[in-house]
Design an enzyme around this catalytic site. Structure first.
Site, PDB file in Angstrom:
ATOM      1  N   LYS A 159       2.125  -3.445   7.277  1.00  0.00           N
ATOM      2  CA  LYS A 159       2.437  -3.624   5.849  1.00  0.00           C
ATOM      3  C   LYS A 159       3.891  -3.199   5.577  1.00  0.00           C
ATOM      4  O   LYS A 159       4.589  -3.842   4.786  1.00  0.00           O
ATOM      5  CB  LYS A 159       1.479  -2.796   4.980  1.00  0.00           C
ATOM      6  CG  LYS A 159       0.050  -3.287   4.950  1.00  0.00           C
ATOM      7  CD  LYS A 159      -0.137  -4.669   4.381  1.00  0.00           C
ATOM      8  CE  LYS A 159       0.114  -4.743   2.888  1.00  0.00           C
ATOM      9  NZ  LYS A 159      -0.232  -6.095   2.343  1.00  0.00           N
ATOM     10  N   TYR A 200      -2.028  -0.638  10.831  1.00  0.00           N
ATOM     11  CA  TYR A 200      -2.120  -1.301   9.515  1.00  0.00           C
ATOM     12  C   TYR A 200      -0.898  -0.958   8.667  1.00  0.00           C
ATOM     13  O   TYR A 200      -0.211  -1.853   8.147  1.00  0.00           O
ATOM     14  CB  TYR A 200      -3.405  -0.869   8.794  1.00  0.00           C
ATOM     15  CG  TYR A 200      -3.397  -1.169   7.306  1.00  0.00           C
ATOM     16  CD1 TYR A 200      -3.380  -2.489   6.845  1.00  0.00           C
ATOM     17  CD2 TYR A 200      -3.390  -0.140   6.355  1.00  0.00           C
ATOM     18  CE1 TYR A 200      -3.352  -2.776   5.483  1.00  0.00           C
ATOM     19  CE2 TYR A 200      -3.367  -0.414   4.997  1.00  0.00           C
ATOM     20  CZ  TYR A 200      -3.349  -1.732   4.564  1.00  0.00           C
ATOM     21  OH  TYR A 200      -3.319  -2.014   3.216  1.00  0.00           O
ATOM     22  N   THR A 216       0.823  -1.208   0.000  1.00  0.00           N
ATOM     23  CA  THR A 216       0.000   0.000   0.000  1.00  0.00           C
ATOM     24  C   THR A 216       0.864   1.268   0.000  1.00  0.00           C
ATOM     25  O   THR A 216       2.013   1.234   0.460  1.00  0.00           O
ATOM     26  CB  THR A 216      -0.889  -0.016   1.267  1.00  0.00           C
ATOM     27  OG1 THR A 216      -1.461   1.269   1.461  1.00  0.00           O
ATOM     28  CG2 THR A 216      -0.094  -0.353   2.521  1.00  0.00           C
ATOM     29  N   ASP A 217       0.260   2.377  -0.444  1.00  0.00           N
ATOM     30  CA  ASP A 217       0.964   3.664  -0.347  1.00  0.00           C
ATOM     31  C   ASP A 217       1.010   4.182   1.090  1.00  0.00           C
ATOM     32  O   ASP A 217       1.747   5.124   1.392  1.00  0.00           O
ATOM     33  CB  ASP A 217       0.317   4.704  -1.280  1.00  0.00           C
ATOM     34  CG  ASP A 217      -1.152   4.987  -0.975  1.00  0.00           C
ATOM     35  OD1 ASP A 217      -1.731   4.340  -0.075  1.00  0.00           O
ATOM     36  OD2 ASP A 217      -1.733   5.866  -1.646  1.00  0.00           O
ATOM     37  N   GLU A 218       0.220   3.549   1.991  1.00  0.00           N
ATOM     38  CA  GLU A 218       0.148   4.061   3.364  1.00  0.00           C
ATOM     39  C   GLU A 218       1.470   3.880   4.117  1.00  0.00           C
ATOM     40  O   GLU A 218       1.684   4.497   5.158  1.00  0.00           O
ATOM     41  CB  GLU A 218      -1.008   3.406   4.126  1.00  0.00           C
ATOM     42  CG  GLU A 218      -2.323   3.628   3.410  1.00  0.00           C
ATOM     43  CD  GLU A 218      -3.553   3.325   4.249  1.00  0.00           C
ATOM     44  OE1 GLU A 218      -3.481   3.376   5.478  1.00  0.00           O
ATOM     45  OE2 GLU A 218      -4.596   3.043   3.635  1.00  0.00           O
TER      46      GLU A 218
HETATM   47  P1  NAD Z   1      -9.543  -7.526   1.840  1.00  0.00           P
HETATM   48  O1  NAD Z   1      -9.580  -7.212   3.297  1.00  0.00           O
HETATM   49  O2  NAD Z   1     -10.729  -7.227   1.003  1.00  0.00           O
HETATM   50  O3  NAD Z   1      -9.230  -9.076   1.625  1.00  0.00           O
HETATM   51  C1  NAD Z   1      -8.235  -9.735   2.331  1.00  0.00           C
HETATM   52  C2  NAD Z   1      -8.389 -11.232   2.076  1.00  0.00           C
HETATM   53  O4  NAD Z   1      -7.304 -11.890   2.756  1.00  0.00           O
HETATM   54  C3  NAD Z   1      -9.688 -11.809   2.637  1.00  0.00           C
HETATM   55  O5  NAD Z   1     -10.270 -12.681   1.689  1.00  0.00           O
HETATM   56  C4  NAD Z   1      -9.246 -12.571   3.874  1.00  0.00           C
HETATM   57  O6  NAD Z   1     -10.067 -13.689   4.164  1.00  0.00           O
HETATM   58  C5  NAD Z   1      -7.831 -12.987   3.488  1.00  0.00           C
HETATM   59  N1  NAD Z   1      -6.970 -13.218   4.660  1.00  0.00           N
HETATM   60  C6  NAD Z   1      -6.832 -12.431   5.758  1.00  0.00           C
HETATM   61  N2  NAD Z   1      -5.959 -12.973   6.620  1.00  0.00           N
HETATM   62  C7  NAD Z   1      -5.509 -14.121   6.038  1.00  0.00           C
HETATM   63  C8  NAD Z   1      -4.582 -15.116   6.415  1.00  0.00           C
HETATM   64  N3  NAD Z   1      -3.938 -15.054   7.595  1.00  0.00           N
HETATM   65  N4  NAD Z   1      -4.356 -16.149   5.575  1.00  0.00           N
HETATM   66  C9  NAD Z   1      -5.017 -16.248   4.390  1.00  0.00           C
HETATM   67  N5  NAD Z   1      -5.922 -15.342   3.992  1.00  0.00           N
HETATM   68  C10 NAD Z   1      -6.161 -14.284   4.793  1.00  0.00           C
HETATM   69  O7  NAD Z   1      -8.245  -6.788   1.273  1.00  0.00           O
HETATM   70  P2  NAD Z   1      -8.018  -6.061  -0.124  1.00  0.00           P
HETATM   71  O8  NAD Z   1      -8.601  -4.705  -0.054  1.00  0.00           O
HETATM   72  O9  NAD Z   1      -8.423  -6.976  -1.206  1.00  0.00           O
HETATM   73  O10 NAD Z   1      -6.435  -5.904  -0.126  1.00  0.00           O
HETATM   74  C11 NAD Z   1      -5.603  -6.917  -0.679  1.00  0.00           C
HETATM   75  C12 NAD Z   1      -4.161  -6.494  -0.510  1.00  0.00           C
HETATM   76  O11 NAD Z   1      -3.941  -5.243  -1.169  1.00  0.00           O
HETATM   77  C13 NAD Z   1      -3.746  -6.282   0.943  1.00  0.00           C
HETATM   78  O12 NAD Z   1      -2.443  -6.779   1.102  1.00  0.00           O
HETATM   79  C14 NAD Z   1      -3.772  -4.767   1.113  1.00  0.00           C
HETATM   80  O13 NAD Z   1      -2.835  -4.362   2.088  1.00  0.00           O
HETATM   81  C15 NAD Z   1      -3.375  -4.303  -0.271  1.00  0.00           C
HETATM   82  N6  NAD Z   1      -3.881  -2.992  -0.676  1.00  0.00           N
HETATM   83  C16 NAD Z   1      -5.220  -2.715  -0.606  1.00  0.00           C
HETATM   84  C17 NAD Z   1      -5.682  -1.474  -1.036  1.00  0.00           C
HETATM   85  C18 NAD Z   1      -7.149  -1.135  -1.044  1.00  0.00           C
HETATM   86  O14 NAD Z   1      -7.505  -0.011  -1.389  1.00  0.00           O
HETATM   87  N7  NAD Z   1      -8.040  -2.051  -0.703  1.00  0.00           N
HETATM   88  C19 NAD Z   1      -4.780  -0.514  -1.518  1.00  0.00           C
HETATM   89  C20 NAD Z   1      -3.428  -0.844  -1.579  1.00  0.00           C
HETATM   90  C21 NAD Z   1      -2.988  -2.089  -1.170  1.00  0.00           C
END
Ligand code: NAD
Length: 354
Positions: free
Chosen positions: A164, A160, A134-136
């Protein structure tokens, strides 16, 4: 056909990646997902309909399970989406974030390293570990600061973001120390189909359609960069195809907006798509006490991935937002199934009685 072990493929971005990968023929997928609250049963059911797809419920930190899956599936790449991903929840329960994002990633890396070391030479050179971040991790910008670049120093502010950042450092260390072929992507705020309605845009869509208050933290002037989720997924695929091993790539939509403007735009779109004579959606906007430690501004310089790998976002905020709203309108059953008693209780804990 390429084989991808995707972690967290039942979540928002992971599910969009899996769906695109299988419909566009990028490869076969094994999805390892723990199925936390963020993994919607309707999303898993949609994925089950797709070809070349396997699903295993389990934890990325479960080393014997990960070892077995790597040995039996023999992936060409591991794409690591799984995480606890919501800043607000990290403020209330930071340990869950440390366990999955830090310890889970460390365990996964250790098993992936062992698997990769045992591959024959050609396969070892082809293999990739792609870490989705993430950019955070870069912290908060002032109004005049330039956007985050890949060399911006890390300064994570929330539990969070800190978890990350720790995982990013572990990935970097596994490349530097053991030569594991890693790539890391740091992306801005995503929006689109299948996003659990705790994050800003789907929360506001679901609240507005239910005629309920739209809670906005503080003065609503916190700025984020917005990227349509399919553009992010295509960027990840581009990084797998063409990225330089050991590098990190920032991904963003070149679309900075204050939260209040995002919500007002959304209200105006709903007014057009789902007009109600008894309701002006903007009147639902309700300012609530600010999130502790709320970062003021994030902005991404995505010049490196654009120049070096030729990736560009396809959607504007306007086209992406309309697609998103249309998806939620067409999937009211998915929305209803997400709004469980636990979910409603969480809304009250987070925003007070609205
Ligand atoms: P999300 O919360 O929608 O989904 C996370 C998924 O991971 C869920 O299906 C959950 O069941 C699974 N999970 C959680 N803990 C787990 C574990 N210990 N083992 C296996 N599975 C597990 O998240 P997202 O929004 O789809 O984000 C996905 C990735 O992208 C993350 O790494 C997040 O940090 C990164 N990210 C998200 C955003 C955003 O805007 N949503 C932006 C930048 C980066």
């Amino acid at each position: 056909m390429s084989k991808f072990l995707v972690t967290g493929g039942g979540g928002f971005i992971g599910a969009n990646f899996v769906r695109l990968a299988l419909t566009e023929g990028w490869g076969a997928i094994l999805n390892l997902d723990k199925v936390t609250y963020a993994c919607h049963p309707g999303t898993l059911a949609m994925l089950e309909q797709l070809p070349n797809y396997q699903f295993v419920q389990g934890d990325v930190g479960d080393r014997p399970l990960v070892q077995e899956l790597l040995q039996t599936f023999q992936p060409d790449a591991v794409i690591h989406f799984a995480a606890e991903s919501h800043v607000d929840r990290s403020i209330n329960s930071p340990q869950d974030f440390i366990q999955t994002n830090v310890v889970g990633t460390a365990n996964l890396l250790e098993e992936v390293k062992t698997y990769w070391q045992q591959l024959p030479t050609g396969a070892q050179e082809q293999f990739r570990f792609i870490h989705i971040s993430t950019d955070e991790v870069y912290g908060s910008l002032g109004p005049e600061d330039p956007p985050f670049r890949e060399d911006t120093p890390y300064a994570p502010n929330s539990p969070y973001a800190a978890s990350k950042a720790a995982s990013d450092h572990l990935v970097r260390a596994y490349h530097h120390t053991y030569g594991l072929p890693t790539l890391t992507t740091n992306c801005s705020n995503n929006y689109g189909p299948y996003q659990f309605p705790e994050k800003l845009i789907p929360l506001m869509i679901c609240q507005a359609l239910a005629g309920q208050p739209l809670p906005i933290y503080g003065d609503g002037q916190n700025v984020r960069d917005w990227l349509y989720v399919e553009d992010h997924c295509r960027a990840v695929y581009t990084v797998w195809q063409k990225g330089q091993v050991g590098e990190t790539y920032n991904i963003g939509g070149n679309c900075e907006k204050p939260n209040l403007e995002v919500v007002q735009t959304l209200c105006d779109l709903l007014q057009t798509l789902v007009p109600r004579s008894d309701l002006n959606y903007r009147s639902l906007i309700t300012f609530v006490s600010d999130r502790p430690g709320h970062d003021r501004r994030y902005a991404i310089d995505a010049g490196k991935i654009q120049r070096e790998l030729g990736w560009q976002p396809q959607e504007t905020f306007s086209t992406g937002l309309e697609k998103t709203v249309q998806w939620y309108l067409a999937h009211q059953d998915w929305v209803e199934a997400a709004r469980t008693a636990d979910y409603r209780a969480w809304l009250t804990t987070n925003y007070g009685s609205l």
